[in-house]
Design a protein around this motif. Sequence first.
Motif, PDB file in Angstrom:
ATOM      1  N   TYR A 227       0.861  -1.187   0.000  1.00  0.00           N
ATOM      2  CA  TYR A 227       0.000   0.000   0.000  1.00  0.00           C
ATOM      3  C   TYR A 227       0.894   1.233   0.000  1.00  0.00           C
ATOM      4  CZ  TYR A 227      -3.906  -3.063   1.187  1.00  0.00           C
ATOM      5  OH  TYR A 227      -4.867  -4.053   1.164  1.00  0.00           O
ATOM      6  N   ASP A 228       0.671   2.102  -0.979  1.00  0.00           N
ATOM      7  CA  ASP A 228       1.437   3.335  -1.123  1.00  0.00           C
ATOM      8  C   ASP A 228       0.718   4.452  -0.374  1.00  0.00           C
ATOM      9  OD1 ASP A 228       2.762   5.631  -1.932  1.00  0.00           O
ATOM     10  OD2 ASP A 228       2.963   4.988  -4.015  1.00  0.00           O
ATOM     11  N   LEU A 229       1.360   4.971   0.665  1.00  0.00           N
ATOM     12  CA  LEU A 229       0.745   6.023   1.477  1.00  0.00           C
ATOM     13  C   LEU A 229       0.295   7.216   0.639  1.00  0.00           C
ATOM     14  CD1 LEU A 229       3.016   6.163   4.649  1.00  0.00           C
ATOM     15  CD2 LEU A 229       0.569   5.674   4.618  1.00  0.00           C
ATOM     16  N   ARG A 230       1.004   7.484  -0.436  1.00  0.00           N
ATOM     17  CA  ARG A 230       0.690   8.653  -1.257  1.00  0.00           C
ATOM     18  C   ARG A 230      -0.639   8.501  -1.998  1.00  0.00           C
ATOM     19  NH1 ARG A 230       5.767   8.443  -4.956  1.00  0.00           N
ATOM     20  NH2 ARG A 230       4.959   6.305  -4.948  1.00  0.00           N
ATOM     21  N   ALA A 231      -1.167   7.279  -2.053  1.00  0.00           N
ATOM     22  CA  ALA A 231      -2.422   7.048  -2.773  1.00  0.00           C
ATOM     23  C   ALA A 231      -3.648   7.306  -1.908  1.00  0.00           C
ATOM     24  CB  ALA A 231      -2.446   5.615  -3.301  1.00  0.00           C
ATOM     25  N   PHE A 232      -3.439   7.649  -0.631  1.00  0.00           N
ATOM     26  CA  PHE A 232      -4.559   7.825   0.295  1.00  0.00           C
ATOM     27  C   PHE A 232      -4.597   9.267   0.783  1.00  0.00           C
ATOM     28  CE2 PHE A 232      -3.338   3.399   0.402  1.00  0.00           C
ATOM     29  CZ  PHE A 232      -4.550   2.744   0.276  1.00  0.00           C
ATOM     30  N   ASP A 233      -5.799   9.784   0.934  1.00  0.00           N
ATOM     31  CA  ASP A 233      -5.959  11.162   1.393  1.00  0.00           C
ATOM     32  C   ASP A 233      -5.486  11.350   2.828  1.00  0.00           C
ATOM     33  OD1 ASP A 233      -7.035  11.917  -1.050  1.00  0.00           O
ATOM     34  OD2 ASP A 233      -9.102  11.512  -0.413  1.00  0.00           O
ATOM     35  N   ASP A 234      -5.681  10.316   3.654  1.00  0.00           N
ATOM     36  CA  ASP A 234      -5.255  10.388   5.050  1.00  0.00           C
ATOM     37  C   ASP A 234      -5.085   8.972   5.579  1.00  0.00           C
ATOM     38  OD1 ASP A 234      -7.880   9.436   5.522  1.00  0.00           O
ATOM     39  OD2 ASP A 234      -8.628  11.479   5.807  1.00  0.00           O
ATOM     40  N   ASP A 235      -4.614   8.872   6.833  1.00  0.00           N
ATOM     41  CA  ASP A 235      -4.376   7.556   7.428  1.00  0.00           C
ATOM     42  C   ASP A 235      -5.660   6.757   7.575  1.00  0.00           C
ATOM     43  OD1 ASP A 235      -1.712   8.102   7.557  1.00  0.00           O
ATOM     44  OD2 ASP A 235      -1.660   8.523   9.706  1.00  0.00           O
ATOM     45  N   LYS A 236      -6.772   7.425   7.805  1.00  0.00           N
ATOM     46  CA  LYS A 236      -8.040   6.726   7.959  1.00  0.00           C
ATOM     47  C   LYS A 236      -8.405   5.954   6.700  1.00  0.00           C
ATOM     48  CE  LYS A 236     -11.805   5.843  10.339  1.00  0.00           C
ATOM     49  NZ  LYS A 236     -11.752   5.066  11.604  1.00  0.00           N
ATOM     50  N   ALA A 237      -8.150   6.549   5.538  1.00  0.00           N
ATOM     51  CA  ALA A 237      -8.439   5.857   4.282  1.00  0.00           C
ATOM     52  C   ALA A 237      -7.564   4.621   4.127  1.00  0.00           C
ATOM     53  CB  ALA A 237      -8.239   6.813   3.110  1.00  0.00           C
ATOM     54  N   LEU A 238      -6.294   4.732   4.541  1.00  0.00           N
ATOM     55  CA  LEU A 238      -5.395   3.576   4.493  1.00  0.00           C
ATOM     56  C   LEU A 238      -5.899   2.479   5.418  1.00  0.00           C
ATOM     57  CD1 LEU A 238      -2.642   2.144   3.877  1.00  0.00           C
ATOM     58  CD2 LEU A 238      -1.738   3.387   5.862  1.00  0.00           C
ATOM     59  N   VAL A 239      -6.245   2.851   6.633  1.00  0.00           N
ATOM     60  CA  VAL A 239      -6.744   1.879   7.612  1.00  0.00           C
ATOM     61  C   VAL A 239      -7.988   1.174   7.066  1.00  0.00           C
ATOM     62  CG1 VAL A 239      -7.838   1.663   9.870  1.00  0.00           C
ATOM     63  CG2 VAL A 239      -5.732   3.005   9.618  1.00  0.00           C
ATOM     64  N   ASN A 240      -8.887   1.911   6.490  1.00  0.00           N
ATOM     65  CA  ASN A 240     -10.109   1.316   5.951  1.00  0.00           C
ATOM     66  C   ASN A 240      -9.806   0.353   4.806  1.00  0.00           C
ATOM     67  OD1 ASN A 240     -11.790   2.629   7.751  1.00  0.00           O
ATOM     68  ND2 ASN A 240     -12.159   4.369   6.392  1.00  0.00           N
ATOM     69  N   ALA A 241      -8.836   0.692   3.966  1.00  0.00           N
ATOM     70  CA  ALA A 241      -8.486  -0.183   2.849  1.00  0.00           C
ATOM     71  C   ALA A 241      -7.958  -1.527   3.346  1.00  0.00           C
ATOM     72  CB  ALA A 241      -7.455   0.503   1.957  1.00  0.00           C
ATOM     73  N   ILE A 242      -7.125  -1.499   4.377  1.00  0.00           N
ATOM     74  CA  ILE A 242      -6.573  -2.760   4.889  1.00  0.00           C
ATOM     75  C   ILE A 242      -7.629  -3.520   5.694  1.00  0.00           C
ATOM     76  CG2 ILE A 242      -4.768  -3.775   6.335  1.00  0.00           C
ATOM     77  CD1 ILE A 242      -2.955  -1.469   5.530  1.00  0.00           C
ATOM     78  N   ARG A 243      -8.488  -2.808   6.380  1.00  0.00           N
ATOM     79  CA  ARG A 243      -9.593  -3.494   7.064  1.00  0.00           C
ATOM     80  C   ARG A 243     -10.480  -4.236   6.066  1.00  0.00           C
ATOM     81  NH1 ARG A 243     -11.497   1.063  11.513  1.00  0.00           N
ATOM     82  NH2 ARG A 243      -9.942   0.533  13.109  1.00  0.00           N
ATOM     83  N   ASP A 244     -10.722  -3.614   4.921  1.00  0.00           N
ATOM     84  CA  ASP A 244     -11.541  -4.261   3.899  1.00  0.00           C
ATOM     85  C   ASP A 244     -10.922  -5.577   3.440  1.00  0.00           C
ATOM     86  OD1 ASP A 244     -13.378  -2.220   4.001  1.00  0.00           O
ATOM     87  OD2 ASP A 244     -12.622  -1.186   2.215  1.00  0.00           O
ATOM     88  N   ALA A 245      -9.584  -5.654   3.496  1.00  0.00           N
ATOM     89  CA  ALA A 245      -8.885  -6.878   3.064  1.00  0.00           C
ATOM     90  C   ALA A 245      -8.780  -7.908   4.182  1.00  0.00           C
ATOM     91  CB  ALA A 245      -7.491  -6.515   2.559  1.00  0.00           C
ATOM     92  N   THR A 246      -9.261  -7.561   5.375  1.00  0.00           N
ATOM     93  CA  THR A 246      -9.161  -8.469   6.526  1.00  0.00           C
ATOM     94  C   THR A 246     -10.530  -8.664   7.193  1.00  0.00           C
ATOM     95  OG1 THR A 246      -8.505  -6.586   7.906  1.00  0.00           O
ATOM     96  CG2 THR A 246      -6.734  -7.950   7.003  1.00  0.00           C
ATOM     97  N   GLY A 247     -11.548  -8.755   6.382  1.00  0.00           N
ATOM     98  CA  GLY A 247     -12.880  -9.028   6.915  1.00  0.00           C
ATOM     99  C   GLY A 247     -13.458  -7.919   7.754  1.00  0.00           C
ATOM    100  N   GLY A 248     -12.937  -6.698   7.603  1.00  0.00           N
ATOM    101  CA  GLY A 248     -13.463  -5.559   8.335  1.00  0.00           C
ATOM    102  C   GLY A 248     -12.874  -5.353   9.717  1.00  0.00           C
ATOM    103  N   ARG A 249     -12.010  -6.279  10.177  1.00  0.00           N
ATOM    104  CA  ARG A 249     -11.473  -6.197  11.541  1.00  0.00           C
ATOM    105  C   ARG A 249     -10.150  -5.455  11.627  1.00  0.00           C
ATOM    106  NH1 ARG A 249     -13.003 -11.717  11.421  1.00  0.00           N
ATOM    107  NH2 ARG A 249     -14.858 -12.151  12.695  1.00  0.00           N
ATOM    108  N   GLY A 250      -9.341  -5.560  10.595  1.00  0.00           N
ATOM    109  CA  GLY A 250      -7.955  -5.119  10.664  1.00  0.00           C
ATOM    110  C   GLY A 250      -7.035  -6.316  10.853  1.00  0.00           C
ATOM    111  N   PRO A 251      -5.745  -6.164  10.587  1.00  0.00           N
ATOM    112  CA  PRO A 251      -4.806  -7.282  10.724  1.00  0.00           C
ATOM    113  C   PRO A 251      -4.665  -7.744  12.166  1.00  0.00           C
ATOM    114  CG  PRO A 251      -3.642  -5.241  10.294  1.00  0.00           C
ATOM    115  CD  PRO A 251      -5.089  -4.930  10.128  1.00  0.00           C
ATOM    116  N   ASP A 252      -4.347  -9.027  12.326  1.00  0.00           N
ATOM    117  CA  ASP A 252      -4.133  -9.585  13.663  1.00  0.00           C
ATOM    118  C   ASP A 252      -2.954  -8.927  14.363  1.00  0.00           C
ATOM    119  OD1 ASP A 252      -6.096 -11.896  13.654  1.00  0.00           O
ATOM    120  OD2 ASP A 252      -4.930 -12.344  11.851  1.00  0.00           O
ATOM    121  N   SER A 253      -1.945  -8.557  13.584  1.00  0.00           N
ATOM    122  CA  SER A 253      -0.724  -8.002  14.155  1.00  0.00           C
ATOM    123  C   SER A 253      -0.191  -6.903  13.255  1.00  0.00           C
ATOM    124  CB  SER A 253       0.342  -9.095  14.309  1.00  0.00           C
ATOM    125  OG  SER A 253      -0.154 -10.194  15.060  1.00  0.00           O
TER     126      SER A 253
END
Length: 396
Positions: A227-253
């Motif tokens: 994930y390229d930080l420059r592709a997201f408007d803010d950290d929240k958008a990055l967090v949401n993108a990775i949550r979407d890839a982990t069933g909505g929960r976020g990574p285990d670690s």
Amino acid sequence: MKAVTWQGKRDVRVEDVPDPRIEEPTDAVIRITSTGLCGSDLHLYEVLTPFMTPGDILGHEPMGIVEEVGSEVTNLRPGDRVVVPFQIACGHCFMCSAGLPTQCETTQVTGEHMGAALFGYTRLYGAVPGAQAQYLRVPQAQFGPIKVPEGPPDDRFVYLSDVLPTAWQAVEYAAVPPGGSLAVLGLGPIGEMACRVALARGVEQVFGIDLVPERLARANRRGVRTYDLRAFDDDKALVNAIRDATGGRGPDSVIDAVGTEAHGSAVAKLAQQATSIMPRQLSAPFAERFSIDRLAALYTAIELVRRGGTISLSGVYGGMADPMPMLTLFDKQIQLRMGQANVRRWSDEIMPYLTEEDPLGVEDFATHRLPLAEAPRAYEMFQRKQDGAIKVLLEP
């Protein structure tokens, strides 16, 4: 001999210094054949200047050939090829016996209230002359140096000094459950190697976050979902993108491999810069009592990790007045582990991965190999992230 010396903020020079010699019966003297430039060295170049003294010899990632040993060093002899861990530890005290050589009670820098002495890393860790040099005095050589076989190139083993055990411990502390997911913030040498270690150890989903194109491309080629930080408007958008890839929960670690020089922390950056330009008699006490870190990466890790998950810190932090979101940490029931890598605790587990098959890709891990004489250019290039510099090895 020639050695890389610190002379001031962003000012390192290769100078003639006295050759090291045996001073204690537990010493050895090593002729360096390869020595790494570490992201932690950049902290000395930029941030931790209040704790440096002009003339300090830098570096803590060496390997080479044993030249001489003290009378109590019976496990080594001249001619042995060795890797030298970045921390100095005795191997027999309570802490070393507990697998924590970074807290060695024999070499603890008690006057600074710090753990085990480190090579080339400020008065806080003993002001021990470092390893970006032609020769190195190795205290506690009855325990520290790791013997490696003749034949394979230095690149096969040199990362046992720091990069490999630091990445290995980061993954170990992350405690990814079977079938679980891991996000790594920062794809510099430690972050990228942590990704490689995690994949080699069977972690099914590994996400890598950075903003340097060359780092992202390298990790992506190794099977990391980047994930390229420059592709997201803010950290929240990055967090949401990775949550979407982990069933909505976020990574285990989550591994924070960035540390104190994170982007996006303007106030803390200003404070760090202020201490680096203050008079020396004022800057060190100020930094010890009031320094703050640039915590953008850690805040992102706290937001990103799933509830009940684990954050593993391998990036170096040094602030004493850091505002921590304790309510969030408590409410999310986050487990937090951190610390300098306990090299000898992990070296035997890592060694089977340094085979001819090279599953961790150590032999092509360095992006640059330069003579020791070009160390000033190497520091500047690495600090500015120029010319695709991700890992630099210096050759005395």
